[in-house]
Design an enzyme around this catalytic site. Structure first.
Site, PDB file in Angstrom:
ATOM      1  N   GLY A  31      29.847  -0.847  -0.503  1.00 27.58           N
ATOM      2  CA  GLY A  31      29.562   0.410  -1.199  1.00 27.58           C
ATOM      3  C   GLY A  31      28.446   1.207  -0.548  1.00 27.58           C
ATOM      4  N   HIS A  37      32.016   4.244   6.957  1.00 25.02           N
ATOM      5  CA  HIS A  37      33.043   3.583   6.133  1.00 25.02           C
ATOM      6  C   HIS A  37      34.318   4.432   6.092  1.00 25.02           C
ATOM      7  CE1 HIS A  37      29.285   1.937   4.024  1.00 25.02           C
ATOM      8  NE2 HIS A  37      29.898   0.853   4.420  1.00 25.02           N
ATOM      9  N   GLN A 155      29.081  -9.819  13.196  1.00 20.50           N
ATOM     10  CA  GLN A 155      29.901 -10.060  12.001  1.00 20.50           C
ATOM     11  C   GLN A 155      31.391 -10.011  12.355  1.00 20.50           C
ATOM     12  OE1 GLN A 155      29.206  -8.649   7.754  1.00 20.50           O
ATOM     13  NE2 GLN A 155      30.394  -6.943   8.575  1.00 20.50           N
ATOM     14  N   SER A 187      24.266   3.779   8.068  1.00 22.26           N
ATOM     15  CA  SER A 187      24.123   2.507   7.378  1.00 22.26           C
ATOM     16  C   SER A 187      23.752   2.788   5.927  1.00 22.26           C
ATOM     17  CB  SER A 187      23.016   1.685   8.042  1.00 22.26           C
ATOM     18  OG  SER A 187      22.598   0.641   7.193  1.00 22.26           O
ATOM     19  N   SER A 188      24.268   1.959   5.034  1.00 20.50           N
ATOM     20  CA  SER A 188      23.907   2.113   3.616  1.00 20.50           C
ATOM     21  C   SER A 188      22.407   1.951   3.447  1.00 20.50           C
ATOM     22  CB  SER A 188      24.628   1.066   2.773  1.00 20.50           C
ATOM     23  OG  SER A 188      26.014   1.171   2.989  1.00 20.50           O
TER      24      SER A 188
HETATM   25  P1  AMP Z   1      28.927  -2.629   4.728  1.00 19.31           P
HETATM   26  O1  AMP Z   1      29.282  -1.829   3.524  1.00 19.31           O
HETATM   27  O2  AMP Z   1      27.619  -2.263   5.340  1.00 19.31           O
HETATM   28  O3  AMP Z   1      29.110  -4.109   4.521  1.00 19.31           O
HETATM   29  O4  AMP Z   1      29.990  -2.227   5.833  1.00 19.31           O
HETATM   30  C1  AMP Z   1      31.364  -2.279   5.576  1.00 19.31           C
HETATM   31  C2  AMP Z   1      32.091  -2.072   6.885  1.00 19.31           C
HETATM   32  O5  AMP Z   1      31.738  -0.801   7.428  1.00 19.31           O
HETATM   33  C3  AMP Z   1      31.710  -3.115   7.943  1.00 19.31           C
HETATM   34  O6  AMP Z   1      32.872  -3.478   8.669  1.00 19.31           O
HETATM   35  C4  AMP Z   1      30.732  -2.360   8.802  1.00 19.31           C
HETATM   36  O7  AMP Z   1      30.672  -2.831  10.133  1.00 19.31           O
HETATM   37  C5  AMP Z   1      31.319  -0.958   8.756  1.00 19.31           C
HETATM   38  N1  AMP Z   1      30.282   0.030   9.101  1.00 19.31           N
HETATM   39  C6  AMP Z   1      29.035   0.119   8.578  1.00 19.31           C
HETATM   40  N2  AMP Z   1      28.352   1.119   9.186  1.00 19.31           N
HETATM   41  C7  AMP Z   1      29.182   1.658  10.109  1.00 19.31           C
HETATM   42  C8  AMP Z   1      29.057   2.712  11.063  1.00 19.31           C
HETATM   43  N3  AMP Z   1      27.945   3.404  11.199  1.00 19.31           N
HETATM   44  N4  AMP Z   1      30.123   2.982  11.864  1.00 19.31           N
HETATM   45  C9  AMP Z   1      31.266   2.255  11.744  1.00 19.31           C
HETATM   46  N5  AMP Z   1      31.441   1.257  10.862  1.00 19.31           N
HETATM   47  C10 AMP Z   1      30.424   0.957  10.061  1.00 19.31           C
END
Ligand code: AMP
Length: 282
Positions: A31, A37, A155, A187-188
């Site tokens: 989220g 995302h 990851q 990034s979140s």
């Molecule tokens: P998270 O919500 O941070 O767990 O991320 C969910 C998915 O989104 C994961 O596969 C992350 O690698 C991807 N993600 C997060 N930030 C980015 C970004 N800046 N660019 C591309 N994918 C992202």
């Protein structure tokens, strides 16, 4: 978009598709959604419908309880963004739904070296938590294709290893990192930065770029030292600045000029820990 909270409801939706021989595309998230995302959702949509996105802040992957408590939650905005991106199903499970027997005494996965290095070393137990939740989500959804971001490079490798260990019938598709106008990886956790910290956050991107631009065959220690200085200048407290083989993450102190490398950084802007990486192709 349909919002589903229970596995059994999801199962009923997916059962109909299975009869037609269709399996969903899946984008797991925690989220606090941003363009990174949404890029994954858009990619998933081009590959095959229905597109299922999950939002679940997974307690078992947080080695720092404060990080878990302070993880940003913006559900209403997330739903608006997912609808605008034409997502078919949002899976929104509770902790009990995914961990009916609780979150302790869980199975352990044989991740080997991946768990000993970089994020594995600095966040003990983190990748076990990632595998626990991913195995549960993949079992509930049974996707044909899984979309994840290269922003979380290690990851992606861990999830690929999980797919191999559990022999899961799913293909992992990784997508390029989406960045802000100044290069900061979306990034979140950026939502937790105050304006000064947000300005400083660009230090990670600059440090990665300096490694990519200045690399020469031979010893890499000066290159990493210079990147460390850039982080210091931007008020970062560094967990690691590393250069590794891009395929297996073995750390490198020398470069032969041919090997495909990746530069990786994890560092704190006060309380907020940020990670990013940049491929270095010869
Ligand atoms: P998270 O919500 O941070 O767990 O991320 C969910 C998915 O989104 C994961 O596969 C992350 O690698 C991807 N993600 C997060 N930030 C980015 C970004 N800046 N660019 C591309 N994918 C992202």
């Amino acid at each position: 978009m349909v919002i589903v909270k229970e596995k059994k409801t999801l199962f009923r939706y997916l059962e109909k598709l299975q009869i037609e021989g269709r399996r969903p595309s899946f984008v797991p998230t925690m989220g606090a959604l941003h363009r990174g995302h949404i890029a994954l959702i858009e990619k998933a949509r081009t590959v095959g419908r229905p597109v299922i996105c999950s939002i679940f802040v997974n307690p078992t992957q947080f080695n720092d309880p404060k990080d878990f408590q302070k993880y940003p939650v913006t559900l209403e905005e997330d739903i608006t963004q997912l609808e605008a991106a034409d997502t078919d199903i949002l899976f929104l499970p509770t902790v009990t739904e995914l961990y009916p027997n609780g979150i302790t005494g869980l199975e352990q996965y044989e991740l080997g070296y991946l768990e000993l290095v970089l994020e594995g070393k600095f966040r003990p137990g983190h990748f076990q938590g990632v595998c626990q939740v991913m195995n549960r989500l993949l079992a509930a959804i049974g996707p044909c294709k899984l979309f994840m971001g290269q922003k979380d490079y290690q990851q992606c490798m861990v999830v690929q290893k999980l797919i191999q260990l559990e022999q899961l019938p799913v293909e992992l598709i990784t997508c390029a990192t989406v960045r802000e106008h100044d290069g900061v990886a979306m990034s979140s956790r950026n939502k937790r930065l105050n304006p000064t910290e947000r300005q400083n956050a660009v230090g990670i991107f600059r440090a990665l770029q300096s490694m990519k631009e200045n690399i020469h065959p031979g010893n890499l220690s000066n290159l990493k030292k210079q990147a460390g200085l850039i982080l210091e200048q931007h008020n970062f407290r560094t967990d690691y600045v590393e250069i590794a083989n891009a395929n297996n993450l073995e750390l490198r102190s020398e470069w032969d000029g041919k090997e495909t490398l990746i530069a990786l950084i994890a560092a704190f802007q006060n309380e907020v820990r940020l990670i990013d990486n940049m491929p270095i192709t010869p």
